[in-house]
Each structure stands twice: as structure tokens, then as C-alpha cells.
Design a protein around this motif. Structure first.
Motif, mmCIF file in Angstrom:
data_model
loop_
_atom_site.group_PDB
_atom_site.id
_atom_site.type_symbol
_atom_site.label_atom_id
_atom_site.label_comp_id
_atom_site.label_asym_id
_atom_site.label_seq_id
_atom_site.Cartn_x
_atom_site.Cartn_y
_atom_site.Cartn_z
ATOM 1 N N GLN A 1 -37.953 1.244 37.179
ATOM 2 C CA GLN A 1 -38.662 1.628 35.795
ATOM 3 C C GLN A 1 -37.914 2.142 34.619
ATOM 4 O OE1 GLN A 1 -42.270 2.532 35.454
ATOM 5 N NE2 GLN A 1 -42.632 2.025 37.640
ATOM 6 N N THR A 2 -38.578 1.730 33.422
ATOM 7 C CA THR A 2 -37.837 2.050 31.893
ATOM 8 C C THR A 2 -38.366 3.284 31.981
ATOM 9 O OG1 THR A 2 -36.314 0.135 32.173
ATOM 10 C CG2 THR A 2 -36.629 2.164 30.553
ATOM 11 N N TYR A 3 -38.082 5.234 31.723
ATOM 12 C CA TYR A 3 -38.672 5.860 31.207
ATOM 13 C C TYR A 3 -38.619 5.762 29.635
ATOM 14 C CZ TYR A 3 -39.713 6.635 36.052
ATOM 15 O OH TYR A 3 -40.207 6.320 37.522
ATOM 16 N N GLN B 1 -42.896 13.550 21.778
ATOM 17 C CA GLN B 1 -43.103 13.970 20.476
ATOM 18 C C GLN B 1 -44.107 14.259 20.521
ATOM 19 O OE1 GLN B 1 -39.589 14.511 19.261
ATOM 20 N NE2 GLN B 1 -38.979 13.162 21.332
ATOM 21 N N ASP B 2 -45.051 14.016 20.530
ATOM 22 C CA ASP B 2 -46.440 14.000 19.885
ATOM 23 C C ASP B 2 -47.385 13.523 20.611
ATOM 24 O OD1 ASP B 2 -48.392 15.401 17.804
ATOM 25 O OD2 ASP B 2 -48.288 13.361 16.687
ATOM 26 N N VAL B 3 -49.168 14.187 20.559
ATOM 27 C CA VAL B 3 -49.950 14.040 21.594
ATOM 28 C C VAL B 3 -51.160 13.988 20.292
ATOM 29 C CG1 VAL B 3 -49.330 14.365 23.394
ATOM 30 C CG2 VAL B 3 -50.583 16.087 21.952
ATOM 31 N N PHE B 4 -51.962 12.861 20.611
ATOM 32 C CA PHE B 4 -53.583 13.192 19.377
ATOM 33 C C PHE B 4 -54.371 13.153 20.521
ATOM 34 C CE2 PHE B 4 -56.793 10.923 17.128
ATOM 35 C CZ PHE B 4 -56.908 11.424 15.987
ATOM 36 N N LEU B 5 -55.763 13.113 20.651
ATOM 37 C CA LEU B 5 -56.939 13.682 21.538
ATOM 38 C C LEU B 5 -57.884 12.478 20.967
ATOM 39 C CD1 LEU B 5 -58.133 14.683 24.388
ATOM 40 C CD2 LEU B 5 -59.195 16.162 22.562
ATOM 41 N N VAL C 1 -56.125 10.055 25.609
ATOM 42 C CA VAL C 1 -55.069 11.146 24.834
ATOM 43 C C VAL C 1 -53.564 10.370 24.869
ATOM 44 C CG1 VAL C 1 -52.954 12.724 25.455
ATOM 45 C CG2 VAL C 1 -55.645 13.558 26.264
ATOM 46 N N TYR C 2 -53.567 10.400 23.763
ATOM 47 C CA TYR C 2 -52.233 9.041 23.452
ATOM 48 C C TYR C 2 -50.905 9.619 23.337
ATOM 49 C CZ TYR C 2 -55.052 5.134 22.486
ATOM 50 O OH TYR C 2 -56.144 4.388 22.782
ATOM 51 N N GLY C 3 -50.116 9.903 23.692
ATOM 52 C CA GLY C 3 -48.412 10.391 23.805
ATOM 53 C C GLY C 3 -47.677 9.708 22.936
ATOM 54 N N VAL C 4 -46.727 10.106 22.389
ATOM 55 C CA VAL C 4 -45.069 9.192 21.804
ATOM 56 C C VAL C 4 -44.818 10.152 22.129
ATOM 57 C CG1 VAL C 4 -43.909 9.203 19.709
ATOM 58 C CG2 VAL C 4 -46.126 8.875 19.434
ATOM 59 N N PHE C 5 -43.308 9.054 23.167
ATOM 60 C CA PHE C 5 -42.079 9.380 23.470
ATOM 61 C C PHE C 5 -41.652 8.067 23.892
ATOM 62 C CE2 PHE C 5 -46.151 9.545 26.675
ATOM 63 C CZ PHE C 5 -45.915 11.085 27.374
ATOM 64 N N THR C 6 -40.102 9.083 23.288
ATOM 65 C CA THR C 6 -38.347 8.997 22.870
ATOM 66 C C THR C 6 -37.660 8.930 24.223
ATOM 67 O OG1 THR C 6 -37.705 10.649 22.507
ATOM 68 C CG2 THR C 6 -39.262 9.181 20.733
ATOM 69 N N SER C 7 -36.476 8.135 24.545
ATOM 70 C CA SER C 7 -35.434 7.748 25.293
ATOM 71 C C SER C 7 -34.644 8.728 25.138
ATOM 72 C CB SER C 7 -35.384 6.577 25.644
ATOM 73 O OG SER C 7 -34.252 5.825 26.508
ATOM 74 N N SER C 8 -34.531 9.029 26.531
ATOM 75 C CA SER C 8 -32.851 10.176 26.694
ATOM 76 C C SER C 8 -31.901 9.428 26.953
ATOM 77 C CB SER C 8 -33.435 11.289 27.255
ATOM 78 O OG SER C 8 -33.803 11.127 28.631
ATOM 79 N N SER D 1 -28.994 6.797 27.556
ATOM 80 C CA SER D 1 -27.216 6.695 26.677
ATOM 81 C C SER D 1 -27.385 5.213 26.266
ATOM 82 C CB SER D 1 -26.255 7.326 26.716
ATOM 83 O OG SER D 1 -25.803 7.380 28.808
ATOM 84 N N VAL D 2 -28.419 4.215 27.057
ATOM 85 C CA VAL D 2 -28.335 2.728 26.891
ATOM 86 C C VAL D 2 -28.846 2.227 25.936
ATOM 87 C CG1 VAL D 2 -28.162 0.866 28.321
ATOM 88 C CG2 VAL D 2 -27.782 2.710 29.647
ATOM 89 N N PHE D 3 -30.159 2.443 25.680
ATOM 90 C CA PHE D 3 -30.414 2.217 24.769
ATOM 91 C C PHE D 3 -31.978 3.048 23.809
ATOM 92 C CE2 PHE D 3 -33.697 2.315 28.282
ATOM 93 C CZ PHE D 3 -34.747 2.149 26.817
ATOM 94 N N SER D 4 -31.712 2.754 22.096
ATOM 95 C CA SER D 4 -32.293 4.421 21.833
ATOM 96 C C SER D 4 -34.157 3.551 21.761
ATOM 97 C CB SER D 4 -31.840 3.920 20.074
ATOM 98 O OG SER D 4 -32.919 4.718 19.381
ATOM 99 N N GLY D 5 -34.903 4.173 22.212
ATOM 100 C CA GLY D 5 -36.130 3.553 22.032
ATOM 101 C C GLY D 5 -37.483 4.210 21.814
ATOM 102 N N SER D 6 -38.512 3.857 22.021
ATOM 103 C CA SER D 6 -39.683 4.963 21.586
ATOM 104 C C SER D 6 -41.166 3.919 22.596
ATOM 105 C CB SER D 6 -39.960 5.041 20.344
ATOM 106 O OG SER D 6 -39.225 5.645 19.513
ATOM 107 N N ALA D 7 -41.919 4.985 23.040
ATOM 108 C CA ALA D 7 -43.575 3.874 23.348
ATOM 109 C C ALA D 7 -44.387 5.286 23.871
ATOM 110 C CB ALA D 7 -42.804 3.831 25.066
ATOM 111 N N VAL D 8 -45.594 4.163 23.302
ATOM 112 C CA VAL D 8 -46.697 4.880 22.819
ATOM 113 C C VAL D 8 -47.415 4.661 24.590
ATOM 114 C CG1 VAL D 8 -49.266 5.560 21.983
ATOM 115 C CG2 VAL D 8 -47.047 4.961 20.292
ATOM 116 N N CYS D 9 -48.120 5.699 25.185
ATOM 117 C CA CYS D 9 -49.042 5.797 26.346
ATOM 118 C C CYS D 9 -49.861 6.718 25.590
ATOM 119 C CB CYS D 9 -47.778 6.124 27.837
ATOM 120 S SG CYS D 9 -47.135 5.013 27.850
#
Length: 539
Positions: free
Chosen positions: A315-317, A322-326, A337-344, A346-354
């Protein structure tokens, strides 16, 4: 600017759905192609946004432009903006039309004392960090008070009368446990039934960060909080959002759901890790009788997973919420529930919405608890006897007539939840994958609001994603089958002149016409309102 509509050659075309944009398609592909991304073909610069009339910026005034909080007043057509030492009251249709100001500085002696303690002069002011509707005539507001939080009421008068703007300082309330001392500390709050729920620090140094519930009437002193210095409950938490949700038709079973990120204790990694959590408490929790006095007796938490599946179970986590919206569905008891997540990473910088189903969240809270015998053991599923009533259950006469309040819980129940607040299973997103991904794009997504549009084959969620460079990405996620979704990137808008992070996004609950809702974006030094001149429409 005249909107010219084009047919979307996808599922939208069969639904006779048209949008004011050129669109491109981005599919959630098998993992070996998962990072292939398309960029929106339609982009609006900040100048374009102003010229076509779809954006209305407000820059503040010489007195203050350090914007901290937003509140949309639907009934009056106003926008309240909390800033440094004052509150702006703006017209939603034109933010710059006769703005009103309510001055609320910290006391001079408090400012001097703040500076003497070593705080920066720029921090020693009253930053208005909390604005909530109290009733139809008053707004409840709290500020940092130069590191001595204070709260008060804004008397707006009846909605049908000419707007008044005065702060009630005759009966100011201490803001401790309600508002941060620090103007930049992550913070969230909700005003529910005249109680303020807040994830904030309770001390000057910011060492004690907890989930509090405080009565907003200063004559009452009873408060409830998470347990002191217990990392099993909270471990250096950063609170993101909270919502009251009715789980059943029984009002006694109503709960508050809280979203946060924290330093993980339940990790196998030798390095420090950040996990995102969803927690919940019963709204009518009043603490324990002999133990957990003035503490939550129903506090539970679970991990939120937002990851991209890979080969052989890898899995790439995206770990940092960072933020949520109901997003409310037709059934108010099963929102998404929509959530914005960012990667911690050190290999890549990314964001995702789940996106998460509340039914899945509830299922995890009804599942097994996690347990650890000693510091040198691994976290495992708790296999012992679970006391009655099940820890986390809200007291209700309908459930058990002998348990009317949380003070009636047995010592076994209190002891168990004190030592086992964490669930063993994690909450996974719908379809086990994000609905939106952006990797190595030169920015991070940090904010989200979600609107809905109607088509002949149903409703679709429109994602508005704010970034740390002052842009907003507008996208749709459309289910294709049980495992995949189609991502449609509609447009990218530069909503601030300078590449400054978007710190808050708000969306009105009322539509300005058949399909569009008013939206507001906030950075530290600018606010932009948008009625959406080029809008989605269903034919």
C-alpha cells in the motif's frame, strides 16, 4: 463572460449532463499506471477570475488583514470574517460594499504581559479564531486575547431589521478550553445545544491539547475532557474537524464525530509516524462517578486509512489528514465523509482525497478493541471479556432503564474504556482507494468542500480542492463499477493573486440558483467569495 456549454463525452453525455468547461479524463488505473495524471485543460488565472466576475476579493484594511475564521450568515446574506483585533461583517453579494467592523482588541495590560513572557509582538493580539451562530440574533465569538483566550457575543439583531454590530463586553467569558492561546495552532470546534466542543490546548505553552466540551454560559463550570497525559487517548493531536451525527432515531444515542491526526503509538515502524483518526463521544456524556470524573466515558478512536493498493498487498499511504467535509446524502444518518490527506513520505510529495461511508465507520466502532500487554509487546486484538454495556455505548432509557447517565456505568466499563479507547480495525475508504490523487504536482491539497449536481441518472459530488499555492481544483468523481471510479478534472482556478496557502474553504447551504452555491476561500491576508458565474447545470 458568457458560459458556453459542451457535451461531456462520458457517462455524463448519456445522462445529458453538461458543464461550463472543457474536460479531460483521469481514471483510477491499475497500480502500475496509478500515478499517470492529467492536468486540466481549462485554467483561470487570478486576473481571469476577476475579469469574468466569478470572484470577489476582500483584502481587509489597514487595521487588520490577518484573517483567522469565517462564518456565512445565510439568512442575512452576510459573511463574518474573524481577523486580528476585529471582526468584519461583509455583504455576500459584494464583499467590499460598506463593510462593517467590530473592534475587539486585547486589553493593553494583557498585551504587555504577553510580550514580557517572550512571545512575539505580532502574536500578542486578539486573533478571532472562532465564530458560531448562537441563535437568530447573536453570534458566539472567541479570540486568543494575547494568549489569554476570551469569548463574547455579537448582537446582530433580528434578521428582518437593519443590521446592528456591537460586541457584548458586559458579560465576557473566559475562553480557556474553548479557543487556542496561539493564533496558528490547529484547531476545530462546534457549537451544539449551547455547549462548545473544541479540540484545543488548555494552557499557555500548548502542552495540554485535548477534546473539551464547555458550557458557553459562564455561570456554569462543568466541563468534560479527554484524560490528562494519557497517550492512549491522544498523542500530540492536531484536530481537523467535528460533526454532530444522529446514529439512530433515539436522541440519547446522538454522537459527536471528531477527525484528527496524531503521533501513532500503534505502529510497527521504529521511526515516528503520523496516523489519521476518527473519534467519537456521546453527546450526553457527563463523565464518570468515581473514576473519569469530568472526563469522557465514551471516547473511542479508530485509524483512517487512505492508500493506493499495490501488488502483493503493498500500500502507498497518505497518512496526514488535512481537512474533512461531511457530505449529506438523502439519508442524514448515513452521510459520506470526504478527507484530504497528504503523504509524509520522503520519496514523493502527494495528496489524495478519500471518501468514507459512515456505515463503515460505525462498523469499526462496533468491532474489536485493540490491546497491548506491555511496552515490549505488539498491539493485538483484545480477546478478553467485554463488560456490559459495551464501552462506547450511549446511556439510554430505551436501551437499559437502569443506566440513565454515564455516571451509572459500572467500574468495569469505566476501567475498560480508560485503557482501551482504540479500535483494532481501521476504517478504509469506499472502494478501498482514493477518489482523487495528485502526486509531485508542485503543490499540496489542504482544503475541501463538496457540492452536488443533479443529472437524469442521479446526483454527483463536485470536489473543490484548495491547495497551498492559492489554487482551487474542481473535479468530479463518478462511480463506474464496484471497484473503480472515473475522475473528471473540470478546471483549475487561481483564487489568490500570490501563491499563498488556502487555509479555509466554506460553502453555503443554500443555492443561489438551481445549481450553484456560494463559496468562500480564505488565506491569511485575503478572502475571495465566488457565486460561480460559470456553473454546472442539468438539462
Amino acid at each position: 463572460m458568457e458560459c458556453k456549454f459542451r457535451d461531456c463525452r462520458s457517462k455524463f453525455a448519456s445522462a445529458q449532463f453538461t458543464v461550463c468547461c472543457c474536460v479531460i479524463f483521469f481514471f483510477l488505473l491499475p497500480v502500475n499506471e496509478a500515478w499517470k495524471q492529467s492536468k486540466p485543460r481549462l485554467k483561470f488565472s487570478y486576473k481571469d477570475t476577476l475579469m469574468n466576475g466569478s470572484g470577489n476579493p476582500f483584502q481587509g484594511s489597514a487595521e487588520s488583514s490577518s484573517f483567522q475564521s469565517l462564518l456565512i450568515d445565510e439568512e442575512r446574506g452576510k459573511l463574518l470574517v474573524g481577523a486580528k483585533d476585529l471582526i468584519y461583517i461583509l455583504n455576500l453579494e459584494n464583499l467590499n460594499k460598506e463593510p462593517k467592523k467590530i473592534y475587539w482588541p486585547a486589553a493593553k495590560e494583557r498585551v504587555e504581559l504577553c510580550k514580557q513572557t517572550g512571545k512575539k509582538e505580532t502574536e500578542c493580539a486578539n486573533f478571532i479564531r472562532l465564530l458560531h451562530n448562537f441563535n437568530r440574533t447573536h453570534v458566539y465569538a472567541c479570540g486568543t486575547g494575547a494568549f489569554q483566550p476570551i469569548c463574547g457575543y455579537i448582537d446582530l439583531g433580528p434578521p428582518t431589521e437593519e443590521l446592528s454590530s456591537k460586541i457584548d463586553l458586559k458579560t465576557p467569558e473566559p475562553g480557556t478550553l474553548k479557543c487556542p492561546y496561539d493564533p496558528i495552532q490547529p484547531f476545530t470546534s462546534a457549537l451544539i445545544d449551547e455547549y462548545l466542543y473544541a479540540g484545543t490546548s488548555s494552557d499557555f505553552l500548548g502542552r495540554d491539547t485535548a477534546l473539551f466540551r464547555s458550557p458557553i454560559h459562564h455561570l456554569e463550570n462543568q466541563y468534560i475532557r479527554t484524560e490528562h497525559n494519557n497517550p492512549l487517548w491522544l498523542s500530540d493531536p492536531k484536530f481537523i474537524g467535528m460533526y454532530p451525527i444522529s446514529d439512530t432515531s433515539d436522541e440519547d444515542d446522538d454522537k459527536i464525530y471528531i477527525f484528527l491526526r496524531e503521533t501513532a503509538l500503534d505502529t510497527t515502524s521504529p521511526e515516528k509516524a503520523i496516523y489519521s483518526r476518527v473519534a467519537r463521544v456521546c453527546k450526553k456524556d457527563i463523565g464518570g462517578q468515581r473514576s473519569l470524573i469530568n472526563k469522557w466515558t465514551t471516547f473511542l478512536k479508530a485509524r483512517l486509512i487512505c492508500s493506493v493498493p499495490g501488488p502483493e498487498g503493498y500500500q502507498t499511504y497518505f497518512d496526514e489528514l488535512q481537512d474533512v467535509f461531511l457530505f449529506n446524502t438523502n439519508d442524514d444518518k448515513v452521510p459520506v465523509v470526504y478527507g484530504v490527506f497528504t503523504s509524509s513520505s520522503s520519496v514523493f510529495s502527494g495528496s489524495a482525497v478519500c471518501a468514507y461511508s459512515l456505515a463503515d465507520i460505525r462498523a469499526v466502532f462496533n468491532g474489536p478493541f485493540t490491546h497491548k500487554d506491555s511496552p515490549d509487546r505488539h498491539w493485538v486484538e483484545y480477546q478478553g471479556k467485554i463488560p456490559y454495556p459495551r464501552p462506547g455505548t450511549c446511556p439510554s432509557k430505551a436501551f437499559d432503564s437502569t443506566i440513565e447517565t454515564t455516571k451509572d456505568f459500572s467500574d468495569d466499563v469505566i476501567s475498560f474504556i480508560k485503557n482501551h479507547p482504540m479500535m483494532y480495525k481501521a476504517v478504509y475508504p469506499i472502494n478501498k482507494r482514493p477518489v482523487f490523487i495528485q502526486v509531485n504536482g508542485g503543490y499540496r491539497i489542504t482544503q475541501i468542500v463538496v457540492d452536488r449536481v443533479n443529472a437524469k441518472d442521479g446526483q454527483y459530488a463536485v470536489l473543490f480542492l484548495g491547495t497551498d499555492v492559492g489554487t482551487v481544483i474542481k473535479a468530479l468523481s463518478v462511480p463506474k463499477d464496484n471497484l473503480n471510479a472515473e475522475e473528471v478534472v473540470l478546471e483549475e482556478l487561481q483564487v489568490f493573486e500570490e501563491p499563498t496557502p488556502i487555509l479555509t474553504m466554506e460553502i453555503s447551504s443554500k443555492q443561489t440558483d438551481q445549481t450553484s452555491r456560494y463559496k468562500v476561500w480564505r488565506s491569511n491576508n485575503s478572502v475571495l467569495g465566488s457565486g460561480g458565474q460559470c456553473k454546472e447545470r442539468a438539462n
